[in-house]
Design an enzyme around this catalytic site. Structure first.
Site, PDB file in Angstrom:
ATOM      1  N   ASP A   1       0.836  -1.210   0.000  1.00 23.63           N
ATOM      2  CA  ASP A   1       0.000   0.000   0.000  1.00 23.63           C
ATOM      3  C   ASP A   1       0.868   1.257   0.000  1.00 23.63           C
ATOM      4  OD1 ASP A   1       0.939  -0.256   2.561  1.00 23.63           O
ATOM      5  OD2 ASP A   1      -1.005  -0.108   3.550  1.00 23.63           O
ATOM      6  N   SER A   2       2.193   1.079   0.082  1.00 19.25           N
ATOM      7  CA  SER A   2       3.124   2.199  -0.094  1.00 19.25           C
ATOM      8  C   SER A   2       2.946   2.821  -1.479  1.00 19.25           C
ATOM      9  CB  SER A   2       4.569   1.732   0.100  1.00 19.25           C
ATOM     10  OG  SER A   2       4.849   0.605  -0.693  1.00 19.25           O
TER      11      SER A   2
ATOM     12  N   ASP B   1      -1.298  -6.012  -0.457  1.00 21.50           N
ATOM     13  CA  ASP B   1      -1.627  -5.444   0.850  1.00 21.50           C
ATOM     14  C   ASP B   1      -3.124  -5.227   0.996  1.00 21.50           C
ATOM     15  OD1 ASP B   1       0.311  -5.051   2.777  1.00 21.50           O
ATOM     16  OD2 ASP B   1       1.106  -3.236   1.845  1.00 21.50           O
TER      17      ASP B   1
ATOM     18  N   LYS C   1      -1.410  -9.417   2.522  1.00 23.15           N
ATOM     19  CA  LYS C   1      -0.632  -9.028   3.709  1.00 23.15           C
ATOM     20  C   LYS C   1      -1.507  -8.129   4.585  1.00 23.15           C
ATOM     21  CE  LYS C   1       3.060  -6.088   3.541  1.00 23.15           C
ATOM     22  NZ  LYS C   1       2.555  -4.946   4.353  1.00 23.15           N
TER      23      LYS C   1
ATOM     24  N   GLU D   1      -1.554  -5.742   8.190  1.00 23.00           N
ATOM     25  CA  GLU D   1      -0.814  -5.072   9.271  1.00 23.00           C
ATOM     26  C   GLU D   1      -1.505  -5.312  10.604  1.00 23.00           C
ATOM     27  OE1 GLU D   1       0.060  -0.938   8.709  1.00 23.00           O
ATOM     28  OE2 GLU D   1       0.973  -1.270   6.751  1.00 23.00           O
TER      29      GLU D   1
ATOM     30  N   GLU E   1       8.992  -4.582  10.458  1.00 24.80           N
ATOM     31  CA  GLU E   1       9.430  -3.284   9.936  1.00 24.80           C
ATOM     32  C   GLU E   1       9.998  -2.392  11.046  1.00 24.80           C
ATOM     33  OE1 GLU E   1       6.708  -1.348   7.276  1.00 24.80           O
ATOM     34  OE2 GLU E   1       7.883   0.503   7.228  1.00 24.80           O
TER      35      GLU E   1
HETATM   36  O1  KIV Z   1       3.611  -1.245   1.613  1.00 23.13           O
HETATM   37  C1  KIV Z   1       4.788  -1.615   1.649  1.00 23.13           C
HETATM   38  O2  KIV Z   1       5.610  -1.259   0.799  1.00 23.13           O
HETATM   39  C2  KIV Z   1       5.202  -2.489   2.738  1.00 23.13           C
HETATM   40  C3  KIV Z   1       6.644  -2.818   2.858  1.00 23.13           C
HETATM   41  C4  KIV Z   1       7.400  -1.663   3.373  1.00 23.13           C
HETATM   42  C5  KIV Z   1       6.874  -4.030   3.674  1.00 23.13           C
HETATM   43  O3  KIV Z   1       4.391  -2.890   3.505  1.00 23.13           O
END
Ligand code: KIV
Length: 263
Positions: free
Chosen positions: A43-44, A82, A111, A113, A180
């Site tokens: 989600d970055s 994500d 993924k 969080e 992280e």
């Molecule tokens: O969203 C992302 O890029 C991440 C990584 C930093 C692990 O969750």
């Protein structure tokens, strides 16, 4: 191609796992030619691709669009998508709807969080046949609660909670856990405490794998330089020079040449 079963084997064999973020078709095609183990549609992308302040702005629509593009470009890679902000906090049914959309966009896994409060949903998703990667330590979706991008788990109580969280994620059925921004020693302790592989970003060398944001490792943004980052290229300079060269050629009437035109 790596899969959920081989993740655990890689840990047992002490064979490190490499993961990199990927958000679009053209970079997915390039990454598909490499030996990288798996791709994360993180989600970055809200920050890197869309210019938002934080990952809080990633929506399910964005995640689906980018996941589908990556999967089309990286046909041979294990792609993890994500679950975006709050999709895991609105009950099992809404969470499962989001999982369905990401998996139908082509992801191989999702993924999530957070730890304790996500355990029930994670167990449900895994039970439904979808692999889940956990993510603890600095969890950017909770940035407002954490007070910024700070190293987590420095105090003993926080470190112990993190180890406990990792165990909860393993129990819930996660096949791997992202760690992280935590101290090196804690990265080691967490990795030893669980049987599933840990994949670190700013968590030291003793985790079972490493992940970096693609744009960071290729040097797209010279202003972003956290301590944990190693740059393997200077794409910012490369692109600036290439486009500068094109501009000069156009303005000096050196492009196109005769051999670049149709007769
Ligand atoms: O969203 C992302 O890029 C991440 C990584 C930093 C692990 O969750």
């Amino acid at each position: 191609m790596i899969n959920v079963q081989t993740f655990r084997r890689r840990k047992l064999q002490n064979c490190k796992i490499s993961m990199v973020t990927c958000y679009d078709f053209w970079s997915a095609k390039i990454l598909n030619q490499t030996d990288i183990d798996c791709l994360l549609v993180g989600d970055s992308l809200a920050v890197v691709m869309h210019g938002f302040e934080s990952t809080v702005h990633a929506t399910l629509e964005m995640m689906k669009l980018h996941t589908a593009a990556v999967v089309r470009g990286a046909k041979d890679k294990f792609v993890i998508a994500d679950m975006p902000f709050l999709t895991c906090s609105k009950g099992i049914e809404k969470g499962m709807d989001a999982v369905q959309e990401l998996m139908q966009a082509g992801a191989s896994a999702v993924k999530i969080e957070g730890a304790g409060h996500q355990a029930e949903l994670i167990a449900h998703i895994v039970e439904a046949g979808v692999p889940v990667m956990g993510h603890i330590g600095l969890t950017p979706q909770s940035i407002h609660n954490l007070g910024g991008h700070k190293v987590q788990g420095r105090r003993e109580g926080d470190a112990l909670k993190l180890i406990d969280d990792a165990k909860k994620l393993e129990q819930a059925g996660c096949f791997a856990i992202v760690l992280e921004c935590i101290p090196n020693k804690l990265g080691d302790c967490v990795s030893r405490a669980v049987g599933v592989p840990t994949i670190g970003i700013g968590a030291g060398p003793l985790t079972d794998g490493q992940v970096l944001v693609l744009h960071d490792l290729i040097g797209a943004d010279p202003d972003f330089s956290p301590k944990f980052l190693r740059r393997y290229a200077n794409v910012n300079q490369l692109v600036s020079r290439a486009v500068g060269g094109f501009h000069d050629d156009v303005t000096q009437q050196a492009f196109p040449a005769l051999q670049e035109t149709y007769g």
